[in-house]
Design a protein around this motif. Structure first.
Motif, short mmCIF file in Angstrom:
data_model
loop_
_atom_site.label_atom_id
_atom_site.label_comp_id
_atom_site.label_asym_id
_atom_site.label_seq_id
_atom_site.Cartn_x
_atom_site.Cartn_y
_atom_site.Cartn_z
N PRO A 1 -3.61 -23.46 0.95
CA PRO A 1 -4.28 -23.46 2.47
C PRO A 1 -4.60 -24.85 3.00
N LEU A 2 -4.75 -24.69 4.11
CA LEU A 2 -5.26 -26.15 5.26
C LEU A 2 -5.95 -25.51 6.09
N GLU A 3 -7.18 -26.42 6.18
CA GLU A 3 -8.12 -26.28 7.14
C GLU A 3 -7.90 -26.26 8.43
N SER B 1 -4.18 -22.34 12.71
CA SER B 1 -4.52 -21.23 11.86
C SER B 1 -3.95 -21.39 10.56
N CYS B 2 -4.73 -20.61 9.53
CA CYS B 2 -4.10 -20.43 8.04
C CYS B 2 -4.65 -19.01 7.74
N GLN C 1 -8.16 -29.18 11.46
CA GLN C 1 -8.06 -30.78 10.86
C GLN C 1 -6.56 -31.15 11.38
#
Length: 262
Positions: free
Chosen positions: A75-77, A22-23, A80
């Motif tokens: 942010p990070l997806e 999650s992000c 991934q």
């Protein structure tokens, strides 16, 4: 989903790969959770790790329930797979400091029965509060014994005993703890409940230096440093004394007498 805590499986793990779960944006950073992490979250007097995750800077790390929250600059997806790299020099310094503190606190507990009631560690020193008075003249003895533990290169035993084994085990703790309890043992020196990261063997600590022990709230406040931070502080002290020695035209081991004469 619970985060797999790689920092407990291998405290020397510097890089790893994990999946982003999650992000979420929060304040001026993004809270990222992973299915596994080597980033140690703040706890037990030890600061959270920083580093890089998927090319994004990790500013801090905290525990939130069963997950580890990485405070990221971008942010990070979710979904991934990313590579993480912790700031190893800072982590290793904390491991040196934390393990050295266990040795010193264990020696003091064995000699006087005192408990560690407060603990603050940064990258340059450690401040510990004890619930009893430690004679200032005993510092040299404590320091010498602690450094004997270092040169003995004793392997640490870190484990989680079963409920019955824990009930029969004598260990240092600030309060009664429900099972499970993570135990950090330095054979011959300390057995303590602890959630922090540590060296594999005492030789990695390198050096333990005690700087002061002063009265504090009916007990003692001690300042110390271990490993690279201790060496850095001692080099700074040596350089200052060398300058005084030159200015007073005195032997470096006689600056006190030279200042008194002046």
């Amino acid at each position: 989903m619970q985060t797999r805590k790689l920092y407990y499986e291998d405290s020397h793990l510097k890089t790893f790969r994990a999946q982003v779960l999650s992000c979420q944006p929060e304040k001026d950073y993004f809270v990222v959770t992973l299915d596994a992490t080597a980033f140690y979250p703040e706890g037990g007097g030890q600061a959270g790790d920083t580093g890089v995750l998927g090319g994004v800077r990790v500013l801090d790390t905290h525990e939130r329930g069963e997950t580890v929250a990485h405070y990221c600059a971008a942010p990070l997806e979710p979904g991934q797979t990313v590579e993480g790299t912790i700031d190893w020099e800072a982590r290793f310094r904390r491991m040196q400091q934390h393990s050295g503190e266990h040795i010193v606190s264990g020696i003091i507990h064995r000699r006087w029965g005192y408990h560690n009631t407060g603990f603050h560690m940064n990258l340059s020193n450690i401040v510990i509060d004890f619930d009893g008075v430690i004679p200032a003249e005993a510092l040299a003895e404590i320091e010498a014994e602690a450094n004997r533990a270092v040169v003995s290169n004793i392997p640490l035993h870190i484990y989680t005993p079963g409920p019955e084994e824990l009930a029969a085990l004598t260990y240092r703790t600030k309060r009664a703890l429900p099972w499970p309890v993570r135990i950090v043992e330095i054979p011959g020196y300390d057995v303590c409940a602890c959630c922090g990261t540590h060296v594999s063997a005492t030789g990695e600590i390198g050096l333990i230096k005690l700087f002061s022990a002063v009265p504090f709230r009916g007990g003692t406040r001690m300042e110390m440093a271990c490993g690279a931070p201790a060496l850095t502080l001692m080099n700074q002290v040596f350089d200052q004394n060398r300058q005084v020695s030159r200015l007073l035209s005195a032997q470096i081991t006689q600056t006190g007498q030279a200042v008194e004469k002046l």
